[in-house]
Design an enzyme around this catalytic site. Structure first.
Site, PDB file in Angstrom:
ATOM      1  N   SER A 297       4.302   2.662   8.069  1.00 26.42           N
ATOM      2  CA  SER A 297       3.975   1.807   7.145  1.00 26.42           C
ATOM      3  C   SER A 297       5.289   0.923   6.478  1.00 26.42           C
ATOM      4  O   SER A 297       6.230   1.807   6.217  1.00 26.42           O
ATOM      5  CB  SER A 297       2.874   2.257   5.989  1.00 26.42           C
ATOM      6  OG  SER A 297       1.609   2.237   6.638  1.00 26.42           O
ATOM      7  N   GLY A 298       5.277  -0.061   5.974  1.00 28.04           N
ATOM      8  CA  GLY A 298       6.167  -0.793   5.264  1.00 28.04           C
ATOM      9  C   GLY A 298       7.459  -1.117   6.166  1.00 28.04           C
ATOM     10  O   GLY A 298       8.222  -1.917   5.541  1.00 28.04           O
TER      11      GLY A 298
ATOM     12  N   HIS B 211       0.733  -1.129   0.002  1.00 27.33           N
ATOM     13  CA  HIS B 211      -0.005   0.052   0.188  1.00 27.33           C
ATOM     14  C   HIS B 211       0.848   1.435  -0.051  1.00 27.33           C
ATOM     15  O   HIS B 211       0.253   2.476  -0.221  1.00 27.33           O
ATOM     16  CB  HIS B 211      -0.956  -0.104   1.176  1.00 27.33           C
ATOM     17  CG  HIS B 211      -0.358   0.482   2.476  1.00 27.33           C
ATOM     18  ND1 HIS B 211       0.157  -0.504   3.477  1.00 27.33           N
ATOM     19  CD2 HIS B 211      -0.328   1.449   2.987  1.00 27.33           C
ATOM     20  CE1 HIS B 211       0.314   0.204   4.574  1.00 27.33           C
ATOM     21  NE2 HIS B 211       0.387   1.421   4.289  1.00 27.33           N
TER      22      HIS B 211
ATOM     23  N   ASP C  48      -0.333  -7.535   1.951  1.00 29.44           N
ATOM     24  CA  ASP C  48       0.311  -6.269   1.640  1.00 29.44           C
ATOM     25  C   ASP C  48       1.666  -6.129   1.893  1.00 29.44           C
ATOM     26  O   ASP C  48       2.303  -5.987   2.837  1.00 29.44           O
ATOM     27  CB  ASP C  48      -0.282  -5.197   2.969  1.00 29.44           C
ATOM     28  CG  ASP C  48      -0.011  -3.945   3.057  1.00 29.44           C
ATOM     29  OD1 ASP C  48       0.595  -3.501   1.723  1.00 29.44           O
ATOM     30  OD2 ASP C  48      -0.469  -3.060   4.031  1.00 29.44           O
TER      31      ASP C  48
END
Length: 267
Positions: free
Chosen positions: A209-210, A68, A115
């Site tokens: 995120s990530g 994402h 994801d």
């Protein structure tokens, strides 16, 4: 009924892996704290026009992140980053040559899972005491309930708060799937291809995120067991809504296949 959630993207001399030359400070366990500089040397900052997400260096020219996070056409990663407010000297900025999202990722259904993405770098990183490789877990490895792990990133310090300029870490105990998938927890949004960790005062937040969920193995090495994916839509620190990570152990065959295919394409 699906629980509300929000993805965590913010639009704004060495051998082996998982053994930092600068040891992480794991003595402080309450909420998020500034990480010891370069103690998570596989952590990268993923940037397009500005920093957007985190990631983990898993090979000299490969970074693991969340699918994402990939919304633009051009990215770079910055390694050996600690304080984003200043140039400190050891940073390495490398452009991303290729972005490979998991084929089952659906950006209209984040709770469906997958994801995860791999970024092939334009050139290999220079490995040093401040830039090192993450270890990946064995395929289908299972984390124990309440196992202490650490999330790292430059995300918001709290819901609606400012982004951190210096790398932060937070201790997040693992919440096993049988608990996380209860109806008053994440319910059906929690898949077996995900890892839940933390909750209430312990959480990742927007901008993390990530980035990695770092868990220490019995061999003393640190393993990236999760890729930071989403939190509850009401806030980063919500009771019975721990941070949800993509479970890296579920995707080892895919990671291996992608890297081997790219290697064959360049022969």
């Amino acid at each position: 009924m699906e629980a509300a959630f929000v993805l965590l993207m913010l639009v704004t001399a060495v051998s082996g892996c998982g053994e930092p030359s600068h040891r992480p400070d794991t003595s402080r366990v309450v909420n998020g704290v500034e990480a010891r500089p370069h103690s998570w040397p596989w952590q990268v900052s993923l940037e397009s026009f500005y920093p957007t997400c985190g990631g983990s260096l898993i090979a000299a020219n490969w970074v693991l992140t969340a699918a994402h996070c990939i919304t633009f056409h051009t990215y770079r990663v910055v390694l050996a980053e600690h304080d984003m407010s200043q140039e400190e000297g050891p940073e390495q900025s490398i452009r991303v040559e290729k972005m490979i999202l998991h084929p089952q990722w659906n950006d209209n259904c984040p709770s469906c899972g997958s994801d995860i993405a791999l970024l092939k770098l334009e050139r290999s990183a220079v490995i040093s005491d401040k830039v090192q490789l993450a270890c990946l877990p064995k395929h289908q490895e299972v984390l124990a309930h309440m196992q202490p792990c650490y999330v790292t990133g430059w995300g918001r310090l709290y819901t609606g708060g400012p982004r951190a300029s210096r790398l932060q870490q937070a201790r997040l105990p693992v919440v096993e799937h049988s608990v996380c998938s209860r109806s008053d927890w994440w319910g059906s949004s929690a898949k077996t291809t995900m890892v839940c960790a933390g909750g209430e005062s312990e959480s990742a937040c927007h901008g993390d995120s990530g980035g990695p969920l770092n868990c220490q193995g019995r061999d003393g090495r640190w393993y990236v067991q999760g890729v930071t994916s989403f939190v509850d839509g009401r806030g980063c620190n919500t009771l019975k809504k721990p941070t949800v990570f993509t479970r890296v152990a579920s995707f080892i065959p895919w990671i291996t296949e992608v890297r081997q295919r790219q290697l064959q394409n360049h022969r």
